[in-house]
Design a protein around this motif. Structure first.
Motif, PDB file in Angstrom:
ATOM      1  N   PRO A   1      18.294   8.885  -5.484  1.00 33.76           N
ATOM      2  CA  PRO A   1      18.163   9.128  -6.938  1.00 33.76           C
ATOM      3  C   PRO A   1      16.820   8.715  -7.519  1.00 33.76           C
ATOM      4  CG  PRO A   1      20.326   8.248  -6.444  1.00 33.76           C
ATOM      5  CD  PRO A   1      19.560   8.204  -5.160  1.00 33.76           C
ATOM      6  N   ASP A   2      16.299   7.561  -7.115  1.00 33.21           N
ATOM      7  CA  ASP A   2      15.017   7.083  -7.633  1.00 33.21           C
ATOM      8  C   ASP A   2      13.963   7.000  -6.546  1.00 33.21           C
ATOM      9  OD1 ASP A   2      15.910   6.684 -10.333  1.00 33.21           O
ATOM     10  OD2 ASP A   2      17.015   4.927  -9.623  1.00 33.21           O
ATOM     11  N   GLY A   3      14.156   7.734  -5.480  1.00 34.61           N
ATOM     12  CA  GLY A   3      13.169   7.737  -4.413  1.00 34.61           C
ATOM     13  C   GLY A   3      12.954   6.345  -3.836  1.00 34.61           C
ATOM     14  N   TYR A   4      11.698   5.968  -3.714  1.00 33.76           N
ATOM     15  CA  TYR A   4      11.366   4.671  -3.121  1.00 33.76           C
ATOM     16  C   TYR A   4      11.757   3.507  -4.022  1.00 33.76           C
ATOM     17  CZ  TYR A   4       8.782   6.702   0.773  1.00 33.76           C
ATOM     18  OH  TYR A   4       8.454   7.372   1.928  1.00 33.76           O
TER      19      TYR A   4
ATOM     20  N   ASP B   1       0.866  -1.179   0.000  1.00 33.57           N
ATOM     21  CA  ASP B   1       0.000   0.000   0.000  1.00 33.57           C
ATOM     22  C   ASP B   1       0.900   1.225   0.000  1.00 33.57           C
ATOM     23  OD1 ASP B   1      -1.635   2.148   0.617  1.00 33.57           O
ATOM     24  OD2 ASP B   1      -2.936   0.991   1.931  1.00 33.57           O
ATOM     25  N   PRO B   2       1.042   1.910  -1.147  1.00 34.84           N
ATOM     26  CA  PRO B   2       1.964   3.043  -1.232  1.00 34.84           C
ATOM     27  C   PRO B   2       1.694   4.119  -0.192  1.00 34.84           C
ATOM     28  CG  PRO B   2       1.274   2.367  -3.419  1.00 34.84           C
ATOM     29  CD  PRO B   2       0.425   1.611  -2.447  1.00 34.84           C
ATOM     30  N   ALA B   3       0.413   4.432   0.040  1.00 33.33           N
ATOM     31  CA  ALA B   3       0.093   5.484   1.012  1.00 33.33           C
ATOM     32  C   ALA B   3       0.510   5.065   2.418  1.00 33.33           C
ATOM     33  CB  ALA B   3      -1.404   5.792   0.956  1.00 33.33           C
ATOM     34  N   ARG B   4       0.206   3.803   2.750  1.00 35.88           N
ATOM     35  CA  ARG B   4       0.586   3.300   4.078  1.00 35.88           C
ATOM     36  C   ARG B   4       2.103   3.228   4.226  1.00 35.88           C
ATOM     37  NH1 ARG B   4      -1.055  -2.513   5.148  1.00 35.88           N
ATOM     38  NH2 ARG B   4       0.622  -3.076   6.566  1.00 35.88           N
ATOM     39  N   MET B   5       2.771   2.883   3.130  1.00 42.02           N
ATOM     40  CA  MET B   5       4.225   2.787   3.152  1.00 42.02           C
ATOM     41  C   MET B   5       4.844   4.158   3.445  1.00 42.02           C
ATOM     42  SD  MET B   5       6.715   1.615   0.039  1.00 42.02           S
ATOM     43  CE  MET B   5       6.088   2.954  -0.987  1.00 42.02           C
ATOM     44  N   ARG B   6       4.337   5.185   2.793  1.00 43.01           N
ATOM     45  CA  ARG B   6       4.885   6.520   3.024  1.00 43.01           C
ATOM     46  C   ARG B   6       4.565   7.017   4.431  1.00 43.01           C
ATOM     47  NH1 ARG B   6       4.665   5.949  -2.257  1.00 43.01           N
ATOM     48  NH2 ARG B   6       6.050   7.168  -3.598  1.00 43.01           N
TER      49      ARG B   6
END
Length: 634
Positions: A509-512, A488-493
């Motif tokens: 460089p490429d973020g996540y 879950d990208p939102a939960r991950m952030r």
């Protein structure tokens, strides 16, 4: 003194201490005394086991390889008998042209037999080549299924590392060699059987002579394999020590200390001592194998000479016609090639079978160390965890890490485990998480003893921030979501924000999507504090009802540490939180603090209660507080 004793004596002369004696040293001498008949008796079981694994890896290719190999033997026999017919026709009385014409059908049969045998060999090789990678994958997968399931206590066994190293290094490759050797042996035996049939038709005495002539070569092959195996087995610990020294001298993480502490000479000296002992051992094996090969070659030469003497006597006595004698010579030459192939693979199967025996022995030992079958279905999220008079020892003869520890932790509570190094804090945390089973006493979740539950069901409810976290060579995103069924990208952030890792990841460089390993092209590395933030983010993402933080801020700066503990307190009402830290200012808000000393709970209570008690906790807290006050005054 036996070889094992001499080896340990040589190694103890080095600056490094000797490794613990493993279980496999006990029967090394017995293996060295194994006789030829025992080896011969062992081969069928080894081959049957190899075929069984190959059958599980790919049934079709296994059948094709075996059937084509056996048909190759039939083609060999047919070709030799057709050759006899050619020679009979050519040696018959009459004009040469008539004899050649009479031999043409037999010559055609010989040509067909050669072509068919070549086609069968190509087909068998094709099936074998397809089979090999599947066998290796199957065996390695089975090994890793076991090593990831065994009790964590298995890794406390001094012999477990050596066993696992041998099983990993040679197990899969050894089975590949055994399967390949078994199939090649089938080719050799099929060819040998074909020539045997031809010799039996020519004269039975030649078949008996061929059998006797093959014994010296068989003995030499098995003896050479045994010498190599025993030497390899004896030298595992020494090679492990050499590997360890090599890692210390060629590892980025150790490079600075090797230089600043001028350790180069010491490490090279230790490596030289190990290398000298290893070279000596290898030379001893080479010398022994050379003696065996020379004796085997001498005996094989005498036996072969005797075989041709028998053939000459049969020919001189008129027992064999010239055509049959010529056929026998061709058959004997074919038999020597088939016998050479068979003996080479007997050697390979026996030697590699011993190495695969290490794999199977290790697999059996792993099976004995697996958690017992679960007695209950499913494990609910714990509302209360009780530890009752729990004791824990590492290994059968190791000291007690915990002794008679009792405590209770309830949902919504934060408990802190504090104490000096080696007091048992991390050991107690592993009991709470179900990573270890107490050697005495019990650990229960809502009354359910953890040793009766399915461990995977227990660990679904656990999030762990370990002080010995691993730097997983995946993307930053994967490092946070490891072990979870969905991403879950939102939960991950959100988890990264709680751990103070979001901005750090965004700056990559490429973020996540940045690969966090310099092994990969374009991969990045992180500092110790950055890795620790990522580890905390993983625990927050898991959002488990039991959160164990073992020194979660050891590598963090003060600002990041403050933010982390604020995040831990923010969601504490929904879980059981266990804190292990030497920075006692971070446990002041814990609902219950347990002070461990030499594996026992020496004190327990809130911060205020323990300070009022004036005991060990108060002493440690005051020492830390005075250090900060002195710095502020200065």
């Amino acid at each position: 003194m036996g070889e094992a004793g001499r080896r340990r004596g040589r190694e103890s002369d080095a600056g490094l201490p000797s490794l613990a004696t493993a279980w496999w040293d006990a029967h090394t001498d017995a293996l060295a005394r194994t006789g030829f008949l025992r080896v011969a008796a062992r081969l069928p079981a080894t081959m049957a086991g190899a075929v069984a694994v190959a059958w599980r890896a790919d049934r079709a290719d296994t059948v094709i390889a075996l059937v084509l190999s056996l048909l190759g033997g039939v083609a060999t026999s047919y070709g030799l008998l057709a050759t006899r017919d050619v020679l009979v026709a050519l040696f018959a009385a009459g004009p040469t042209l008539d004899r050649v014409q009479a031999a043409l059908p037999a010559l055609a049969a010989v040509a067909v037999a050669v072509a068919v045998r070549s086609a069968l060999a190509i087909g068998a090789g094709w099936a074998q080549a397809r089979l090999m990678p599947r066998v290796l994958t199957l065996v390695e997968r089975q090994l890793f299924e076991l090593t990831t399931r065994v009790e964590l206590a298995a890794f406390d066994d001094p012999g477990f590392t050596d066993e696992m190293k041998r099983a990993r290094n040679r197990g899969g490759l050894a089975l590949q060699a055994v399967v390949r050797g078994t199939l090649d042996l089938a080719v050799g035996l099929a060819g040998l059987a074909g020539t045997a049939v031809a010799l039996l038709v020519v004269h039975p005495l030649l078949l008996a002579a061929l059998f006797l002539a093959s014994l010296p070569g068989a003995w030499a092959a098995v003896r050479v394999a045994r010498l190599s195996y025993v030497s390899e087995r004896n030298r595992t610990s020494r090679r492990r020590r050499m590997w360890m020294l090599g890692e210390l001298m060629a590892e980025r993480l150790t490079a600075a200390e090797v230089r600043v502490f001028t350790m180069r000479g010491f490490l090279l000296g230790e490596y030289d001592r190990m290398a000298a002992a290893e070279t000596e051992a290898e030379l001893e094996v080479v010398a022994g194998q050379t003696r065996v090969r020379m004796l085997g070659g001498l005996l094989s030469g005498c036996a072969t000479a005797g075989l041709y003497i028998v053939l000459g006597l049969l020919l001189a006595g008129g027992v064999l016609p010239l055509a049959a004698a010529a056929t026998a010579v061709l058959a004997l030459q074919a038999a020597r090639m088939s016998l050479s192939l068979a003996l080479t693979n007997v050697n390979k199967i026996y030697e590699e079978g011993l190495y695969f025996g290490d794999y199977t022995e290790f697999a059996h030992r792993c099976a004995d160390r697996l958690p017992p079958p679960a007695e209950t279905a499913g494990v609910p999220a714990p509302r209360a965890i009780d530890v009752k008079l729990a004791g824990l020892s590492y290994g059968d003869d190791g000291p007690a890490a915990l002794d008679g520890v009792s405590l209770t932790a309830r949902r919504g509570q934060t408990i802190a485990l504090v104490g000096e190094n080696g007091s048992g804090k991390t050991s107690l945390a592993t009991l709470l998480a179900g990573l270890r089973v107490p050697t005495s006493g019990a650990v229960t979740w809502d009354g359910l003893p953890l040793h009766r539950a399915e461990r995977a069901d227990v660990w679904r409810h656990v999030a762990l921030v370990s002080q010995e976290y691993w730097r997983w060579p995946f993307t930053a995103a994967r490092n946070i979501t490891l072990g979870t069924a969905e991403e879950d990208p939102a939960r991950m952030r959100a988890a990264a924000v709680k751990a103070g890792a979001h901005q750090m990841i965004e700056n990559l460089p490429d973020g996540y999507d940045t690969l966090l390993s310099r092994v990969f092209a374009g991969g990045q590395d992180l500092s110790g504090g950055q890795w620790q933030r990522l580890t905390c983010a993983r625990a927050f993402y898991r959002d488990a009802p039991l959160l164990i933080c073992d020194e979660p801020s050891a590598a963090l700066d003060p600002k990041a540490e403050h933010a982390l503990f604020a995040s831990l307190r923010a969601g504490a009402e929904r879980r059981i939180t266990v804190l292990i830290t030497h920075r006692l200012a971070n446990v002041r808000h814990a609902d219950r603090i347990y002070v461990l000393h030499r594996g026992r709970i020496a004190e327990e209570g809130t911060h205020g209660q323990l300070m009022a008690l004036g005991g060990r906790y108060a002493e440690l807290f005051t020492l830390q507080a005075d250090g900060y006050l002195e710095e502020r005054i200065a």
